[in-house]
Every structure is written in C-alpha cells, then in structure tokens.
Enzyme design. Structure first.
Site, PDB file in Angstrom:
ATOM      1  N   LEU A  35     -82.092   9.810  13.145  1.00 11.87           N
ATOM      2  CA  LEU A  35     -82.957   8.783  12.367  1.00 11.87           C
ATOM      3  C   LEU A  35     -83.134   9.266  10.788  1.00 11.87           C
ATOM      4  O   LEU A  35     -82.635  10.641  10.240  1.00 11.87           O
ATOM      5  CB  LEU A  35     -84.126   9.974  13.015  1.00 11.87           C
ATOM      6  CG  LEU A  35     -85.208   8.917  12.784  1.00 11.87           C
ATOM      7  CD1 LEU A  35     -85.714   7.712  13.867  1.00 11.87           C
ATOM      8  CD2 LEU A  35     -86.866   9.323  13.095  1.00 11.87           C
TER       9      LEU A  35
ATOM     10  N   ASN B 190     -67.388  -2.238  14.769  1.00 10.54           N
ATOM     11  CA  ASN B 190     -67.840  -2.591  13.947  1.00 10.54           C
ATOM     12  C   ASN B 190     -67.931  -2.613  12.611  1.00 10.54           C
ATOM     13  O   ASN B 190     -68.426  -3.590  11.685  1.00 10.54           O
ATOM     14  CB  ASN B 190     -69.612  -2.471  14.522  1.00 10.54           C
ATOM     15  CG  ASN B 190     -70.421  -3.259  15.498  1.00 10.54           C
ATOM     16  OD1 ASN B 190     -70.519  -4.507  15.633  1.00 10.54           O
ATOM     17  ND2 ASN B 190     -69.894  -2.837  16.915  1.00 10.54           N
TER      18      ASN B 190
ATOM     19  N   HIS C  47     -78.518  -2.414  17.384  1.00  9.10           N
ATOM     20  CA  HIS C  47     -78.809  -2.424  18.936  1.00  9.10           C
ATOM     21  C   HIS C  47     -78.387  -2.652  19.508  1.00  9.10           C
ATOM     22  O   HIS C  47     -78.350  -4.015  19.850  1.00  9.10           O
ATOM     23  CB  HIS C  47     -80.098  -1.749  18.450  1.00  9.10           C
ATOM     24  CG  HIS C  47     -80.447  -0.968  19.420  1.00  9.10           C
ATOM     25  ND1 HIS C  47     -80.439  -0.233  19.755  1.00  9.10           N
ATOM     26  CD2 HIS C  47     -80.934  -1.395  21.442  1.00  9.10           C
ATOM     27  CE1 HIS C  47     -80.863   1.186  21.137  1.00  9.10           C
ATOM     28  NE2 HIS C  47     -81.141  -0.191  22.048  1.00  9.10           N
TER      29      HIS C  47
ATOM     30  N   GLU D  85     -71.673  -8.071  18.494  1.00 13.48           N
ATOM     31  CA  GLU D  85     -71.540  -7.987  17.828  1.00 13.48           C
ATOM     32  C   GLU D  85     -70.669  -8.265  16.097  1.00 13.48           C
ATOM     33  O   GLU D  85     -71.056  -8.718  15.761  1.00 13.48           O
ATOM     34  CB  GLU D  85     -71.468  -6.139  17.356  1.00 13.48           C
ATOM     35  CG  GLU D  85     -72.786  -5.973  18.571  1.00 13.48           C
ATOM     36  CD  GLU D  85     -72.398  -3.864  18.407  1.00 13.48           C
ATOM     37  OE1 GLU D  85     -73.754  -3.721  19.682  1.00 13.48           O
ATOM     38  OE2 GLU D  85     -71.315  -3.605  18.757  1.00 13.48           O
TER      39      GLU D  85
HETATM   40  C1  GAR Z   1     -72.319  -0.813  19.053  1.00 15.22           C
HETATM   41  O1  GAR Z   1     -72.447  -1.066  19.949  1.00 15.22           O
HETATM   42  C2  GAR Z   1     -73.424  -0.649  18.379  1.00 15.22           C
HETATM   43  O2  GAR Z   1     -74.345  -1.459  19.006  1.00 15.22           O
HETATM   44  C3  GAR Z   1     -74.186   0.836  19.325  1.00 15.22           C
HETATM   45  O3  GAR Z   1     -73.050   1.940  19.288  1.00 15.22           O
HETATM   46  C4  GAR Z   1     -71.871   0.790  18.978  1.00 15.22           C
HETATM   47  C5  GAR Z   1     -70.712   0.941  17.912  1.00 15.22           C
HETATM   48  O4  GAR Z   1     -69.906   0.937  18.612  1.00 15.22           O
HETATM   49  N1  GAR Z   1     -75.280   1.498  18.490  1.00 15.22           N
HETATM   50  C6  GAR Z   1     -77.099   1.955  19.104  1.00 15.22           C
HETATM   51  O5  GAR Z   1     -76.219   2.512  20.123  1.00 15.22           O
HETATM   52  C7  GAR Z   1     -77.429   3.268  17.844  1.00 15.22           C
HETATM   53  N2  GAR Z   1     -78.601   2.633  18.342  1.00 15.22           N
HETATM   54  P1  GAR Z   1     -68.867   0.930  16.934  1.00 15.22           P
HETATM   55  O6  GAR Z   1     -68.647   2.014  17.022  1.00 15.22           O
HETATM   56  O7  GAR Z   1     -67.114   0.915  18.108  1.00 15.22           O
HETATM   57  O8  GAR Z   1     -68.546  -0.462  15.789  1.00 15.22           O
END
Ligand code: GAR
Length: 210
Positions: free
Chosen positions: A106, A33, A123, A193
């Site tokens: 947090l 992301n 999220h 996302e």
């Molecule tokens: C994403 O899917 C995000 O929504 C999630 O971690 C992933 C990171 O993926 N976030 C959470 O679970 C927060 N509680 P990435 O490192 O490939 O962007």
C-alpha cells in the site's frame, strides 16, 4: 532549509526546460511491465523512466537495470513506511510521477501527498472485480478461473489510500475460454498490459503536465 528548496526548484525548472517528465517505476515481481515501459519510453521526447524501485531483492529490478541502464533501488518495509529515504531518492531523481507495475504494498500517505493524482497502478482484472488487499498476480487469475467468468481484463487507475480504489483511467477486456488455465489467463492479461499500459501513462502525463 530555504536553500534546499530553492535548489529543488532549480532542478525542477531545468527538467521542465528539458521538456521531460521523469517517472519512477515500482515493482515487486518479475518486472515485465517495467521492462516494456522502459522500452516504450526509450526515445520519447517528453517522458523518461528515471528510476526503477523494488521492495524485493529477487525481483527483476537488478537485471532490468543492467539491461537498460535505468538506475534501480531496493528498499525494505522500514525504509518505505518509517523514513524519508524513498522520498529523498525520488526527489534526487526529479521524479514527477510514480508508476506501480506489479507493486504490492500500500502506498503511504506521504507519497500520495507528494504526488497528488500522479501515481498510476495497473491491476490485472476488471475492477471492482477481484481487487483489494491480497488480490494480485496469479491469485486474481485463479479467482477468475474458479468463477467461470467469460471475460477478464485490465484496469489502469490512479492510486489513493485504498487498494485498487482510485479513479479509473482505462479498462480493456479479453475473452476467457473455458479451457484457459490461470496461466493462460495471465498470458492474455500480460499482452493487454503491454499493449495499453505505456500509452495510457503517456496520454495521462502529457495531458496533466502542460
Ligand atoms: C501484472 O499482471 C500486474 O497487473 C499485477 O502484477 C503483474 C506484474 O507482472 N499487479 C497486481 O496484481 C497489483 N495488484 P510483471 O512483474 O511481469 O510486470
């Protein structure tokens, strides 16, 4: 002390004159992301990704920084919760908003105060379902799979002092097929996302930094 604040004011003002809102992206994992957000804002006239930060040495931060030229910074728990180090780095880079893109700690009070309503999280579920401490990444998708839910989705929200409880800015959903594995669900969620997170950040920032 006074000189220090005056200097900060000048920098902020200069940045404003440049018409750019500087953002910092925090990650704990692969950072796909973060990479997508950096790509989205590459030639943007109003928003600039000034910094990528991570609490994990083996996250994607280093590689993303090498590939994109966005500076990165790795920190540990002590620096984050017990010192002013992160605050200083953010101020040095004239950061005005923080984006949590798969960041799992947090957010401490001093950052909430420094960036009131200026910290945005994503999220990977339709909050309030599958949120809260310990619910992140694949754990969320595994819980969705075991529940047999027909839908999952993403929630983009402001950050407050509790996990996944801040004001919701956007939710988007996707259908879950009974044959979908947790990995398939994760892929579907990542696609949502990539589509919605950068533009939601942009819309929010542009309407709150007039
Ligand atoms: C994403 O899917 C995000 O929504 C999630 O971690 C992933 C990171 O993926 N976030 C959470 O679970 C927060 N509680 P990435 O490192 O490939 O962007």
């Amino acid at each position: 002390m006074k000189i220090h604040y005056f200097f900060l004011f000048l920098l902020t003002d200069f940045n404003y004159m440049n018409n750019k809102i500087n953002i910092a992206v925090f990650i704990s994992g692969a950072g796909s992301n973060a990479r997508n957000i950096i790509e989205y804002f590459k030639d943007n006239e109003r928003v600039e990704v000034a910094l990528i930060l991570s609490n994990k040495k083996d996250s994607g931060a280093l590689k993303i920084s090498q590939d994109t030229g966005v500076p990165f910074y790795i920190f540990d728990r002590e620096a984050f919760y017990q010192t002013d180090k992160i605050k200083e780095i953010l101020l040095d880079h004239h950061v005005q908003s923080i984006i949590l893109a798969g960041f799992l700690w947090l957010v401490p009070d001093y950052l909430l105060k420094l960036f009131p309503n200026r910290i945005i999280n994503i999220h990977p579920s339709l909050l309030p379902k599958y949120g809260g401490k310990g619910m992140y990444g694949m754990k969320v998708h595994e819980a969705v799979k075991s529940s047999g839910d027909k839908w999952s989705g993403i929630t983009i929200h402001l950050v407050n002092e509790e996990y996944d409880k801040g004001q919701i800015l956007l939710q988007e959903k996707v259908a879950i097929d009974e044959n979908d594995s947790p990995e398939n669900i994760a892929n579907k969620i990542h696609q949502l996302e990539y589509t919605y997170f950068p533009s939601t950040i942009e819309n929010y920032l542009l309407s709150h930094f007039k």
